[in-house]
Enzyme design. Structure first.
Site, short mmCIF file in Angstrom:
data_model
loop_
_atom_site.label_atom_id
_atom_site.label_comp_id
_atom_site.label_asym_id
_atom_site.label_seq_id
_atom_site.Cartn_x
_atom_site.Cartn_y
_atom_site.Cartn_z
N GLY A 46 0.85 -1.19 0.00
CA GLY A 46 0.00 0.00 0.00
C GLY A 46 0.88 1.23 0.00
N GLN A 51 2.52 10.16 1.61
CA GLN A 51 3.83 9.51 1.68
C GLN A 51 4.71 9.86 0.48
OE1 GLN A 51 1.97 5.44 2.52
NE2 GLN A 51 3.81 5.38 3.78
N CYS A 88 5.76 0.58 8.18
CA CYS A 88 5.33 1.70 7.35
C CYS A 88 6.49 2.12 6.45
CB CYS A 88 4.88 2.87 8.22
SG CYS A 88 4.21 4.26 7.27
N LEU A 89 6.19 2.38 5.19
CA LEU A 89 7.24 2.76 4.26
C LEU A 89 7.83 4.13 4.59
CD1 LEU A 89 5.72 1.51 0.89
CD2 LEU A 89 7.37 0.36 2.38
N HIS A 130 -4.83 0.94 7.23
CA HIS A 130 -3.53 1.61 7.36
C HIS A 130 -3.45 2.78 6.38
CE1 HIS A 130 0.97 1.46 8.13
NE2 HIS A 130 0.90 2.20 7.05
N GLU A 131 -3.88 2.54 5.12
CA GLU A 131 -3.78 3.61 4.10
C GLU A 131 -4.77 4.73 4.35
OE1 GLU A 131 -0.76 1.41 2.89
OE2 GLU A 131 -1.19 3.52 2.50
N HIS A 134 -3.55 7.07 6.84
CA HIS A 134 -2.58 8.01 6.27
C HIS A 134 -3.28 9.24 5.68
CE1 HIS A 134 1.52 6.48 6.48
NE2 HIS A 134 1.15 5.28 6.04
O1 K2U Z 1 1.39 2.71 3.92
C1 K2U Z 1 2.45 2.10 4.01
O2 K2U Z 1 3.42 2.48 4.67
C2 K2U Z 1 2.54 0.79 3.29
C3 K2U Z 1 2.53 -0.35 4.26
C4 K2U Z 1 1.10 -0.82 4.31
C5 K2U Z 1 0.77 -1.85 5.32
C6 K2U Z 1 1.33 -1.84 6.59
C7 K2U Z 1 0.96 -2.82 7.51
C8 K2U Z 1 0.05 -3.80 7.17
C9 K2U Z 1 -0.50 -3.80 5.91
C10 K2U Z 1 -0.14 -2.82 5.00
C11 K2U Z 1 3.62 -1.26 3.71
O3 K2U Z 1 3.12 -2.08 2.74
S1 K2U Z 1 4.56 -2.01 4.94
C12 K2U Z 1 5.34 -3.29 4.18
C13 K2U Z 1 4.53 -4.53 4.11
C14 K2U Z 1 4.77 -5.43 3.11
C15 K2U Z 1 4.05 -6.61 3.06
C16 K2U Z 1 3.07 -6.90 3.99
C17 K2U Z 1 2.80 -5.98 4.97
C18 K2U Z 1 3.54 -4.80 5.05
ZN ZN Z 2 2.32 3.55 6.29
#
Ligand code: K2U
Ligand code: ZN
Length: 187
Positions: A46, A51, A88-89, A130-131, A134
């Site tokens: 996501g 971001q 979180c990215l 989560h998104e 944000h």
């Molecule tokens: O918004 C973001 O920072 C993207 C996150 C979204 C996310 C976080 C936690 C749980 C689900 C989604 C990134 O995708 S974190 C990296 C990641 C990769 C694979 C699975 C879960 C999280």
């Molecule tokens: Zn995030």
């Protein structure tokens, strides 16, 4: 398509409210495409517009091939609860356990502006929550206890020294080294 810089925790934009999208233009389509490319390069499932430094109310998601552009998304139903580890990215390599709904119904618009609805469970539901957080300036660390949030922020203060300023540039080609990315599973 282009890779966009990812804005890091400490950049005020991550704490701002986004603005509803009203114009469904080619520029919006390009932004959505660039966000998908950036998300894949960062090994994410996501990515939300703040971001990448944008204030539009939009996010992109791809969970096991279920791919969505979430424009002006709203959660219309949330039920159940489960705890799972999140990352979180915008602050890579910081983890925390977050309790979220196990099922959500999300109403959104696609890149043409056409309304749609998704009934999501498990990891897709978690990613949507989560998104959408944000898009309202909320981060997963906000759900942690005071002590766990303080520890996570202290960890980030160390980790952030590897970046220059409050953005992170991704390399074209191979996805980011995702050894550090957790595999989120429902706890
Ligand atoms: O918004 C973001 O920072 C993207 C996150 C979204 C996310 C976080 C936690 C749980 C689900 C989604 C990134 O995708 S974190 C990296 C990641 C990769 C694979 C699975 C879960 C999280
Ligand atoms: Zn995030």
């Amino acid at each position: 398509m282009s890779l966009l810089p990812i804005h890091l925790l400490g950049d005020p934009i991550l704490r701002e409210e986004t603005v509803p999208v009203t114009e469904f233009t080619d520029e919006l389509r390009t932004l959505v495409d660039d966000m998908f490319e950036t998300m894949y390069a960062a090994s994410g499932i996501g990515l939300a517009a703040p971001q990448v430094g944008r204030r539009e109310r939009l996010a992109v998601v791809d969970v096991e091939g279920a791919k969505y552009a979430l424009i002006n998304p709203e959660i219309t139903l949330a039920e159940g609860k489960a705890k799972a580890e999140e990352a979180c990215l915008s602050f890579p390599d910081v983890y925390g356990t977050v309790e979220r709904a196990t099922r959500v119904i999300v109403k959104a618009q696609d890149v043409e502006g056409t309304p749609y609805e998704v009934d999501a469970t498990d990891l897709l539901a978690r990613c949507f929550q989560h998104e959408i957080d944000h898009l309202h300036g909320k981060l997963f660390i906000d759900y942690l206890s005071y002590l766990k949030r303080r520890a996570a922020l202290a960890e980030w203060e160390e980790l952030r020294k590897q970046y220059h300023g409050t953005v992170r540039y991704l390399k074209p080609g191979a996805p980011a080294d995702d050894d550090a990315e957790p595999s989120v599973s429902e706890a």
